[in-house]
Motif scaffolding. Structure first.
Motif, PDB file in Angstrom:
ATOM      1  N   GLU A 162       0.838  -1.198   0.000  1.00 29.14           N
ATOM      2  CA  GLU A 162       0.000   0.000   0.000  1.00 29.14           C
ATOM      3  C   GLU A 162       0.878   1.255   0.000  1.00 29.14           C
ATOM      4  N   TYR A 163       1.975   1.191   0.754  1.00 26.54           N
ATOM      5  CA  TYR A 163       2.899   2.325   0.774  1.00 26.54           C
ATOM      6  C   TYR A 163       3.455   2.583  -0.632  1.00 26.54           C
ATOM      7  N   VAL A 164       3.885   1.519  -1.296  1.00 22.92           N
ATOM      8  CA  VAL A 164       4.441   1.659  -2.648  1.00 22.92           C
ATOM      9  C   VAL A 164       3.404   2.240  -3.602  1.00 22.92           C
ATOM     10  N   ARG A 165       2.173   1.771  -3.483  1.00 20.40           N
ATOM     11  CA  ARG A 165       1.094   2.234  -4.363  1.00 20.40           C
ATOM     12  C   ARG A 165       0.772   3.708  -4.127  1.00 20.40           C
ATOM     13  N   ARG A 166       0.883   4.143  -2.879  1.00 14.69           N
ATOM     14  CA  ARG A 166       0.530   5.522  -2.525  1.00 14.69           C
ATOM     15  C   ARG A 166       1.750   6.418  -2.355  1.00 14.69           C
ATOM     16  N   LEU A 169       4.980  12.472  -1.312  1.00 11.52           N
ATOM     17  CA  LEU A 169       5.494  13.291  -0.210  1.00 11.52           C
ATOM     18  C   LEU A 169       4.527  13.266   0.960  1.00 11.52           C
ATOM     19  N   LEU A 170       3.236  13.342   0.684  1.00 16.29           N
ATOM     20  CA  LEU A 170       2.237  13.329   1.750  1.00 16.29           C
ATOM     21  C   LEU A 170       2.289  12.021   2.531  1.00 16.29           C
ATOM     22  N   MET A 171       2.449  10.900   1.810  1.00 15.87           N
ATOM     23  CA  MET A 171       2.519   9.596   2.473  1.00 15.87           C
ATOM     24  C   MET A 171       3.750   9.519   3.364  1.00 15.87           C
ATOM     25  N   ASP A 172       4.877  10.031   2.875  1.00 16.54           N
ATOM     26  CA  ASP A 172       6.107  10.017   3.670  1.00 16.54           C
ATOM     27  C   ASP A 172       5.981  10.885   4.918  1.00 16.54           C
ATOM     28  N   VAL A 173       5.325  12.017   4.785  1.00 20.71           N
ATOM     29  CA  VAL A 173       5.114  12.902   5.940  1.00 20.71           C
ATOM     30  C   VAL A 173       4.242  12.195   6.979  1.00 20.71           C
ATOM     31  N   LYS A 174       3.189  11.495   6.535  1.00 25.55           N
ATOM     32  CA  LYS A 174       2.332  10.740   7.450  1.00 25.55           C
ATOM     33  C   LYS A 174       3.136   9.688   8.209  1.00 25.55           C
ATOM     34  N   CYS A 175       3.990   8.961   7.486  1.00 22.38           N
ATOM     35  CA  CYS A 175       4.805   7.919   8.107  1.00 22.38           C
ATOM     36  C   CYS A 175       5.806   8.513   9.096  1.00 22.38           C
TER      37      CYS A 175
END
Length: 211
Positions: A162-166, A169-175
């Motif tokens: 799911e991480y790869v699919r999404r 930058l926003l996903m990385d900030v969330k993580c």
């Protein structure tokens, strides 16, 4: 393309981290040496991008007389082999700090699927289904803030996919900010376990100490 921007961010932030955290490194180095005999760092063979291998770096948390190549859960009273400083480092995840160097040299990213041990064949195979072996592994990732060690292999691989699919930058900030919360709360840390199924991780072997 975000992948190129992501790598640039990794270089800048890891370089800043190495410089800013150098006093903390020095303090931890001294405390580890005072607490037990042996080197400060250990290395462990992990799976990197496209299933290539690299040596991940960590602060040593176990005594040097720990039986070699023995899974943690198979040790007789494994707690006796973890140093006092090691317990603190593991609880706070400070043992992972040397991986900032792995990030700086391009073997890892700040955010990505946690690198599997070379013989975690089930996890590696599951990640293949989702393309999670085709990106740089990370210091932390989506699975780490959604269960960490408590997750079964199948769920962990799906979250990595799911991480790869999404990937963004926003996903990385969330993580990134989710990891801060997880570390503070010590969420999902289970020594020697692959997940909530209770299956033990037979690949969690003694630290391979760097000379």
């Amino acid at each position: 393309m975000y992948i190129n921007i992501k790598r640039f961010i990794d270089i800048i932030l890891s370089l800043i981290g190495i410089i800013v955290l150098s006093p903390l490194y020095l303090v931890l180095l001294i405390l580890i040496k005072l607490d037990s005999r042996g080197p400060v760092l250990f290395k462990q063979k992990r799976v990197g991008i496209n299933k290539t291998y690299f040596n991940i770096l960590k602060f040593r948390t176990m005594k040097i007389d720990t039986p070699k190549d023995t899974p943690t859960h198979l040790l007789d009273n494994p707690e006796q082999y973890i140093t006092k400083m090691g317990k603190f480092l593991r609880k706070t995840s400070l043992d992972e700090l040397p991986q900032i160097w792995n990030i700086f040299v391009g073997q890892m990213s700040i955010i990505g699927p946690r690198p599997a041990l070379w013989n975690q064949y089930d996890l590696i195979e599951e990640r293949d289904k989702y393309g999670a072996n085709d990106v740089l592994p990370g210091l932390t990732g989506w699975a780490q803030i959604n269960g960490r060690d408590e997750l079964p292999i199948e769920i962990k691989a799906k979250l990595d996919g799911e991480y790869v699919r999404r990937l963004s930058l926003l996903m990385d900030v969330k993580c990134f900010f989710g990891t801060i919360v997880s570390v503070v709360k010590s969420d999902g840390i289970v020594e020697g376990s692959t997940g909530a199924t209770g299956q033990k991780d037979v690949t969690n072997t003694k630290e391979s100490v760097t000379k």
